[in-house]
Design a protein around this motif. Sequence first.
Motif: not given
Length: 237
Positions: A205-218
């Motif tokens: 239902s929800r998502a997080y986008v992880l890039e190089n150890g940083h949270m980029a989007l949610e």
Amino acid sequence: MQLEIKNLQASYGKIKALHGIDFSIDRGEIVCIIGANGAGKSTTLRAISRLLPADSGSVMNFEGKNLLQYQPDKVVSELGISHVPEGRRLFGNLTVMENLKLATFARKDKDSIAKDTEQVFSIFPRLKERISQMAGTLSGGEQQMLAVGRAYMSGRKLMLLDEPSMGLAPLLMLSMFEALKGINREGTTILLVEQNARLALKFASRAYVLENGHMALEGPSEDLLHNPEVKKAYLGG
């Protein structure tokens, strides 16, 4: 809020894998984390289950309790957080039933254990057919069923799943995710790490986008499915 993560940092030796990520999950949700290989997805799950120490300054709370005060075995037995790792990590020289029984080592509720065992066989009938078979001789799909079944037996307030679709044929992959939806409907919160971003976003239902150890989007999964940046990076345009 069931799980709250703030400023989570984790390292492998001198290499920093997570650079202070924040996210949260409400009870009963299905949430996914997507990202490229090496983004820190598996590291995040390992930190939550306490298999990997979090660096100083990290904050992790589960149902109002400080996760950092729990050893990995107590995360399972006292908090009810189970972890299905990438690669399944089954005991290949033990049978299906023995693997399931081992998952209940800290439980005293024999009647509930029996009911949960039958429920696992109801969710995954193939496992009942293979009940006396050595786990190492099961097919990849059957091993994934057993890994999820083992997590179901050990603790299921929160289930952490690392790449559950890996190595599965398309039909078996869809069957696995339907089974997970059934487990969620029973009340288990699910946090999923998945390389197949499209499948994960349709499941959660929800998502997080992880890039190089940083949270980029949610955001809501539906929004991220149509986000141009996500489509370009993870969904083939």
